[in-house]
Design an enzyme around this catalytic site. Structure first.
Site, PDB file in Angstrom:
ATOM      1  CB  ALA A  13       0.416  10.459  -1.178  1.00 32.07           C
ATOM      2  CB  CYS A  23       3.394   9.422   3.675  1.00 30.94           C
ATOM      3  SG  CYS A  23       1.875  10.186   2.579  1.00 30.94           S
ATOM      4  CB  SER A  31      -0.892  -0.091   1.316  1.00 27.03           C
ATOM      5  OG  SER A  31      -1.963   0.824   1.037  1.00 27.03           O
ATOM      6  N   PRO A  32       0.372   2.290  -0.546  1.00 24.25           N
ATOM      7  CG  PRO A  32      -0.873   3.972  -1.725  1.00 24.25           C
ATOM      8  CD  PRO A  32      -0.866   2.502  -1.283  1.00 24.25           C
ATOM      9  CE1 TYR A  61      -3.966  13.987   3.446  1.00 24.83           C
ATOM     10  CE2 TYR A  61      -4.484  11.806   2.815  1.00 24.83           C
ATOM     11  CZ  TYR A  61      -3.759  12.793   3.629  1.00 24.83           C
ATOM     12  OH  TYR A  61      -2.980  12.326   4.575  1.00 24.83           O
TER      13      TYR A  61
HETATM   14  C1  LIG Z   1       3.572   4.966   7.258  1.00 29.89           C
HETATM   15  C2  LIG Z   1       2.045   5.185   6.687  1.00 29.89           C
HETATM   16  C3  LIG Z   1       1.916   5.925   5.581  1.00 29.89           C
HETATM   17  C4  LIG Z   1       0.727   6.003   4.843  1.00 29.89           C
HETATM   18  N1  LIG Z   1       0.705   6.606   3.771  1.00 29.89           N
HETATM   19  C5  LIG Z   1      -0.137   6.648   2.887  1.00 29.89           C
HETATM   20  C6  LIG Z   1      -0.358   7.228   1.601  1.00 29.89           C
HETATM   21  O1  LIG Z   1       0.546   7.755   1.194  1.00 29.89           O
HETATM   22  N2  LIG Z   1      -1.674   7.024   0.765  1.00 29.89           N
HETATM   23  C7  LIG Z   1      -2.678   6.394   1.255  1.00 29.89           C
HETATM   24  O2  LIG Z   1      -3.610   6.245   0.678  1.00 29.89           O
HETATM   25  N3  LIG Z   1      -2.530   5.747   2.486  1.00 29.89           N
HETATM   26  C8  LIG Z   1      -1.400   5.882   3.435  1.00 29.89           C
HETATM   27  N4  LIG Z   1      -1.485   4.949   4.592  1.00 29.89           N
HETATM   28  C9  LIG Z   1      -2.463   4.129   4.753  1.00 29.89           C
HETATM   29  C10 LIG Z   1      -2.072   2.724   4.248  1.00 29.89           C
HETATM   30  O3  LIG Z   1      -2.033   2.836   2.864  1.00 29.89           O
HETATM   31  C11 LIG Z   1      -3.179   1.675   4.587  1.00 29.89           C
HETATM   32  O4  LIG Z   1      -4.467   2.019   4.130  1.00 29.89           O
HETATM   33  C12 LIG Z   1      -3.387   1.688   6.051  1.00 29.89           C
HETATM   34  O5  LIG Z   1      -2.236   1.535   6.896  1.00 29.89           O
HETATM   35  C13 LIG Z   1      -4.101   0.314   6.617  1.00 29.89           C
HETATM   36  O6  LIG Z   1      -3.386  -0.769   6.045  1.00 29.89           O
HETATM   37  P1  LIG Z   1      -2.685  -1.572   7.248  1.00 29.89           P
HETATM   38  O7  LIG Z   1      -3.707  -2.111   8.318  1.00 29.89           O
HETATM   39  O8  LIG Z   1      -2.210  -2.851   6.506  1.00 29.89           O
HETATM   40  O9  LIG Z   1      -1.688  -0.876   7.810  1.00 29.89           O
HETATM   41  C14 LIG Z   1      -0.182   5.170   5.387  1.00 29.89           C
HETATM   42  C15 LIG Z   1      -0.172   4.106   6.286  1.00 29.89           C
HETATM   43  C16 LIG Z   1       1.287   4.034   6.926  1.00 29.89           C
HETATM   44  C17 LIG Z   1       1.349   3.222   8.139  1.00 29.89           C
END
Ligand SMILES: Cc1cc2nc3c(=O)[nH]c(=O)nc-3n(C[C@H](O)[C@H](O)[C@H](O)COP(=O)(O)O)c2cc1C
Length: 388
Positions: free
Chosen positions: A63, A31, A28-29, A192
């Protein structure tokens, strides 16, 4: 007689337009807040590179702001200048060399722009940060309403802003094509800019970009159209939405189904089903405590009712859990974020757990040969190799 195990769906390839991804595990993306004036650097190369080495099918970069003003923080990646392309190309080339499809998420943070990094407070820029050089900038949004008390009040977008932002998405998409990405994702989740147009909690406009659902969808759909036009016909476009606002007065799953149907008509290939974030910090969507796989039902419903491929995400931590999401027809792709931070080889370990790689064949050749020998040594010693 016991049945032979079914081949893993998670580790079967998926065709998306002209792109074949080797498996359905997506990073997943995320940041990193570590760019220099929007430019990618070695941190981003290693961050993305290790997930590609770690066996994922698709590796997303974070992002990436289509305009400097659309960054969440001073450390966000950007694609608002041609000069930002070469550093991304280097990452794209490495990710592809490891067998993964390189993907980019294009976004504008709207009223969640101009804030501090998570580890600097995750809120408005403080006087100390400003004194240290992190100068705030004017933010824009559908309406002049801040995310919450104490946050910057954005400027309500005017006619010229719509063209500028729309064109910036198109130009950034063309730069991403030049950098060599296989997949472009439009970021319309987590509060956003594009999400803030969709949600009646943040869009109070009474012109053609607000009001009823049709009006509120207009600008995000215009952006989807311009990105799809800029993106090669043989490459897929994803669209990330917050499937619900978690507020009875907000954006609902029924709204997301309608939106997804419109995205199908525009040639979007995958809806990436997240939730929340319309108020509160940028990372609220990632940190709120919820159940395992809590967003999977959104991916299931959008897939079933809009007839579009979906990607599920959110507290999917276990290979069997990920496999079941696909086997039960709830999504076409499964994304992991924090699990991948914890274990960059999550995909390789999942392949072993699901019986899809018993010989380290999916590992980089530089590692696999050694690991097969490690395994036989450990077996001779009567030790079960961990994670295999
Ligand atoms: C360090 C970090 C940065 C993130 N940056 C973005 C991002 O740039 N774009 C986005 O759509 N979601 C972002 N997220 C959300 C994740 O893509 C994801 O949807 C969320 O962490 C839930 O998934 P998980 O339970 O596997 O962590 C970020 C999450 C984390 C932990």
């Amino acid at each position: 007689m016991s049945q032979p195990p079914q081949p893993s769906l998670l580790f079967s390839p998926l065709q998306l337009r002209g792109i074949t991804v080797r498996n359905r595990v997506v990073i997943s993306p995320m940041c990193q807040y570590s760019a220099d004036d929007g430019f990618a650097n070695d941190w981003h190369l290693v961050h993305a590179g290790k997930f590609a080495q770690g066996g994922a099918g698709i590796v997303f970069l974070e992002a990436t702001a289509v305009l400097a003003e659309g960054r969440i923080t001073h450390g966000d990646l950007g694609l608002w200048r041609d000069e930002q392309v070469p550093a991304l190309s280097r990452i794209v080339d490495f990710v592809r060399s490891q067998g993964a499809a390189p993907a980019i998420q294009l976004g504008h943070a709207g009223r969640k722009s101009s804030m501090s990094r998570p580890w600097e407070g995750n809120g408005p820029l403080t006087p100390e940060l400003v004194a240290a050089g992190s100068i705030p900038w004017e933010t824009i949004a559908p309406s002049a309403e801040p995310i919450g008390p104490g946050w910057m009040t954005p400027r309500a977008m005017e006619e010229a802003d719509f063209k500028r932002v729309r064109d910036a998405f198109g130009a950034a998409a063309r730069r991403a094509v030049g950098a060599g990405f296989d997949i472009a994702e439009i970021h319309a989740a987590h509060g956003y800019l594009l999400h803030s147009f969709l949600s009646p909690l943040s869009n109070r406009r009474d012109d053609r970009y607000g009001g009823d659902r049709e009006g509120r969808m207009r600008f995000p759909l215009e952006v989807a159209r311009i990105v799809r036009q800029a993106w090669p016909a043989d490459k897929p476009v994803f669209f990330r939405c917050s499937s619900v606002d978690n507020d009875a007065a907000g954006w609902s799953i029924e709204d997301s189904v309608v939106l997804a149907r419109r995205l199908v008509e525009l040639g979007v290939d995958v809806v990436y089903c997240s939730s929340g974030g319309i108020a509160g910090s940028a990372t609220a969507a990632a940190t709120a405590p919820r159940g395992l796989g809590f967003q999977v039902p959104f991916a299931e419903r959008i897939r079933r009712e809009a007839g579009i491929a979906t990607m599920a995400v959110g507290l999917i931590i276990d290979p069997a859990q990920a496999e079941a999401v696909l086997a039960d027809g709830k999504a076409d792709l499964v994304a992991v974020a924090r699990e991948a931070l914890y274990d960059p080889n999550w995909a390789l370990h999942a392949a072993a757990a699901l019986g899809a790689d018993e010989t380290y064949a999916r590992w980089p050749k530089q590692y696999g040969w050694w690991l097969t020998r490690r395994e036989s040594v450990l077996r001779d010693l009567g030790v079960r190799p961990p994670l295999q």
